[in-house]
Each structure stands twice: as structure tokens, then as C-alpha cells.
Design a protein around this motif. Sequence first.
Motif, PDB file in Angstrom:
ATOM      1  N   ALA A 155       1.162  -1.073  -0.154  1.00  0.00           N
ATOM      2  CA  ALA A 155      -0.415   0.412   0.104  1.00  0.00           C
ATOM      3  C   ALA A 155       1.255   0.784  -0.108  1.00  0.00           C
ATOM      4  N   PHE A 156       1.746   1.906   1.011  1.00  0.00           N
ATOM      5  CA  PHE A 156       3.025   2.612   0.840  1.00  0.00           C
ATOM      6  C   PHE A 156       3.732   2.640  -0.253  1.00  0.00           C
ATOM      7  N   LYS A 157       3.876   1.724  -1.431  1.00  0.00           N
ATOM      8  CA  LYS A 157       4.410   1.215  -2.532  1.00  0.00           C
ATOM      9  C   LYS A 157       3.266   2.534  -3.886  1.00  0.00           C
ATOM     10  N   ASP A 158       1.854   1.603  -3.068  1.00  0.00           N
ATOM     11  CA  ASP A 158       1.465   1.951  -4.118  1.00  0.00           C
ATOM     12  C   ASP A 158       0.403   3.598  -3.862  1.00  0.00           C
ATOM     13  N   SER A 159       0.973   4.503  -2.813  1.00  0.00           N
ATOM     14  CA  SER A 159       0.684   5.605  -2.035  1.00  0.00           C
ATOM     15  C   SER A 159      -0.777   5.368  -2.012  1.00  0.00           C
ATOM     16  N   VAL A 160      -1.237   4.319  -1.576  1.00  0.00           N
ATOM     17  CA  VAL A 160      -2.768   4.288  -0.954  1.00  0.00           C
ATOM     18  C   VAL A 160      -2.879   4.515   0.690  1.00  0.00           C
ATOM     19  N   VAL A 161      -3.798   4.219   0.856  1.00  0.00           N
ATOM     20  CA  VAL A 161      -4.211   3.912   1.733  1.00  0.00           C
ATOM     21  C   VAL A 161      -4.341   2.705   2.133  1.00  0.00           C
ATOM     22  N   PHE A 162      -3.887   1.682   3.790  1.00  0.00           N
ATOM     23  CA  PHE A 162      -4.143   0.369   3.344  1.00  0.00           C
ATOM     24  C   PHE A 162      -5.150  -0.066   3.770  1.00  0.00           C
ATOM     25  N   ASN A 163      -5.721  -1.192   3.720  1.00  0.00           N
ATOM     26  CA  ASN A 163      -7.102  -1.405   3.770  1.00  0.00           C
ATOM     27  C   ASN A 163      -7.498  -3.157   3.454  1.00  0.00           C
ATOM     28  N   LYS A 164      -8.379  -3.614   3.185  1.00  0.00           N
ATOM     29  CA  LYS A 164      -8.424  -5.137   3.573  1.00  0.00           C
ATOM     30  C   LYS A 164      -8.353  -5.359   2.680  1.00  0.00           C
ATOM     31  N   PRO A 165      -8.492  -4.891   1.075  1.00  0.00           N
ATOM     32  CA  PRO A 165      -7.638  -5.709   0.021  1.00  0.00           C
ATOM     33  C   PRO A 165      -6.124  -6.356   0.240  1.00  0.00           C
ATOM     34  N   TYR A 166      -5.175  -4.663   0.672  1.00  0.00           N
ATOM     35  CA  TYR A 166      -4.469  -5.100   0.741  1.00  0.00           C
ATOM     36  C   TYR A 166      -4.032  -6.561   1.768  1.00  0.00           C
ATOM     37  N   LEU A 167      -4.843  -6.085   3.315  1.00  0.00           N
ATOM     38  CA  LEU A 167      -4.189  -7.220   3.902  1.00  0.00           C
ATOM     39  C   LEU A 167      -4.697  -8.574   3.441  1.00  0.00           C
ATOM     40  N   PHE A 168      -5.827  -8.557   3.008  1.00  0.00           N
ATOM     41  CA  PHE A 168      -6.361 -10.194   2.516  1.00  0.00           C
ATOM     42  C   PHE A 168      -4.927 -10.579   1.198  1.00  0.00           C
ATOM     43  N   ASN A 169      -3.580 -10.629   1.263  1.00  0.00           N
ATOM     44  CA  ASN A 169      -3.010 -11.226   0.566  1.00  0.00           C
ATOM     45  C   ASN A 169      -2.596 -12.123   0.471  1.00  0.00           C
TER      46      ASN A 169
END
Length: 411
Positions: free
Chosen positions: A123-137
Motif C-alpha cells: 500500500a505504501f509503494k502504491d501510495s494508497v491507504v492500507f485497507n482490507k484488499p491489501y491485508l488479505f494478500n
Amino acid sequence: MAKKLLIIGFVWPEPKSSAAGSRMMQLIEFFKGQNYQISFASACAKSENAFDLTSIEVSQVPIKLNHYSFDEFLKGLQPDVVLFDRFMVEEQFGWRVAEHCPNAIRILDTEDLHGLRKGRQQAFKDSVVFNKPYLFNDHAKREIASIYRSDLSLIISEAEMEILKQDFKVDENLLFYLPFMLDVILKEDVNKLPKFQERSHFITIGNFLHEPNYNAVLYLKETIWPLIRKQLPKAELHVYGAYASQKVNQLHNEKEGFLIKGFAEDVNQVMQRAKICLAPLRFGAGLKGKLVDAMQNGTPCVMTPIAAEGMFSALPPNGFIEDTPEAFAEKAMQLYKNEVLWAEKQQNGFEIINARFNKNEHQEKFLKAILETSQQLDDKRQNNFTGQMLQHHTLQSSKFMGKWIEEKNKD
């Protein structure tokens, strides 16, 4: 007859290099205190920073991935408890343990939630707010499966306990909160520490193989340190950490007071010389060993919310928690110049160590959890259908993949 513990390590423990190494030594100390006969096995090559486990009467056993020799070793040892160091190790060896030592308690030490760390990093690399789609990797899916296959999983942070229960809906009976287990800091210990006037400069520390640490040093170099140095032109930032690569050493700049010091042989010594510890982590997970080192040595910190996560609960921190470079630099300068404020934050650190990481309290709870797991092992496994299902599929997939690789390697 002494009970047997087998620890399967992702790496050989390096307590001087990483918080994970210190954590492993704390677990070994606990089991030694319970008179376990301990074997530590790893398929990883041993570095010069690895602790000599034979010096504390722990057997060191090199093992191979995807090789029948590990099965023979297991059958001969017949451990009562098997501790997997991180989920990747459980993936590799868990099915073999379940097959050859079905009565052994299988404990997973997560170290930190790798899926959480990886998701935040992406999420940091993508410059977006961390959310569930990023958590459920994909890392999280593998890690949660490993937790379900284990009888007990050690979770180092209360924040991660909540994520597992709330976001992943993991049964609390499979989880056990076990943070760092530390000695109580006594008044006489405090009195031996260097005072405010005897200290100088700033410090940051962390194993450079760990991406959050390298990123934090880069953040300091490019954004935060110039703001501090402008106001404190004689101050220096001393950057310590194991495995400094060329890209790390290239950040060294004496004119800017940004000094790459490399491996710290004695973290207590370098931490006690410093006035302030800086921990501007922008992604990560688990508890941060650098904050523990700072609190134990009376060094107040300025940190990001990611660095502070799971550390303080409702207690006031041993410094300031800031999320913008300007506020971070401002608080660092305040602490550096204000002795009264510095002493107040230092005292907070001692109280946090004693209240939240008291070794005796956590060891007692951990022993109780192991005894309960041992007494209720059959019922616990029967009530964990998801774990049974994942164990079944692991035996069908990982087992036969491992066997195929083993046969292929014979060619």
C-alpha cells in the motif's frame, strides 16, 4: 524424564542483529527454565552473527529441505513440543511433524504478522491507504492457514491479536498473546545509566535486511534529518544495524552529520550514549525491538504510529508519536533540548517495560497455556475443523510436492 522441545528455525538466532533473534532467545530461556531438553534445527546457513546455542546446552542440528533425513531425525527425537519459527517453516516441515510425531504440540511463533507487513508495504509503494484488499494478500492466506494448522500460535502484539480476531475471524483459542519477556528495571539499574548531560546526538538502529528499517533510514536521510540538522547544526545521527549494504553505506555524509555506523556489537552501549532514538517506520508489523532497547537504556524516542503499534496500550509513551516529518522533527528537537521533558519520557519507558513486558508474568501465563493445550490436545484439534481441513489439503499438496522435489534431487 525431561520433556523434549524441537525448535525449527527460519534462521539461526542472532540476538545482536534483530528483535526476532532476541525473541527466540527469550523463548529458549523460558523452555530451559522448565527443564526441557532443547534441539534447534535449521536449514539456513549460519552467519558469523549467529549465537552459539551449544554454549547454553541447546543442540544445534543442521537439516535439509525436502529430504527424508528430517523424517528420520524426527522419529529418533520424538519431541513433546515443536516450535515453528515463522509460518514459512511450518509450511515446509509441519506436515512431516504431524505425520511422524502426531502427539507433539505444534506451536507457531509468528514473530510478526508477515501478511500485515507485506500488505502495508505494498500500500505504501502504491501510495494508497492500507485497507482490507491489501491485508488479505497471498502471504496472509498462507500465514492464517499455518495458524489454523498449529495447536497454538504466539502473537507478539495486542494490535495483531485484534486483527486476527476481527478481520480474519480466527478462533481466540488458537492464539496466545506473548510479547517480549523482559527483566524488570530496578531503581539501581536506572541510577547507573548516563544522565541527560552525559549524552549526545541521535540514534536509529535496525537490521538492514529488514525492508522497513532501510526505508526508515532513507526517510530520515531525505526528509526528516535535514529539518533537525537545520535547527541543530552540531547534532549527529548515528545509524546502526547489521548487514549494511553498499546502498546503505552510500548514505553516510559527515558534513550532514548523517553517520552510518554499521553493526553494533553492544546495543546497550550505543543506546546509552545517545540522547534520542528516532524510529520513523512507514510500514511494518509486530513490536519494534529498537523501542525496547531504547526504553531499557533510558533513551526517549520519537516514532511513527506504525513503530508505536502494540507497544504502549493506555500508558503514556517514552517520547512522541508523530506522523508528519515536520511534527516528527519538531518533537525530536524539543526532547533534545528540554531536560525536564526528556526525564519525564525516560521514566515512562521504564514503567512501560515493567508493566507490559514483565518476564515472570508472561512466562507464568505461557506455561499455563502449554499445560492446557497438552491436556486438551485431542479436543482442541477436534474442535478446529478448519485446521483439520487445511492439514488434509497440505498433506495432499505440500507433502507430495516435497516428495517430488526430493525424488527430483536424487537425479
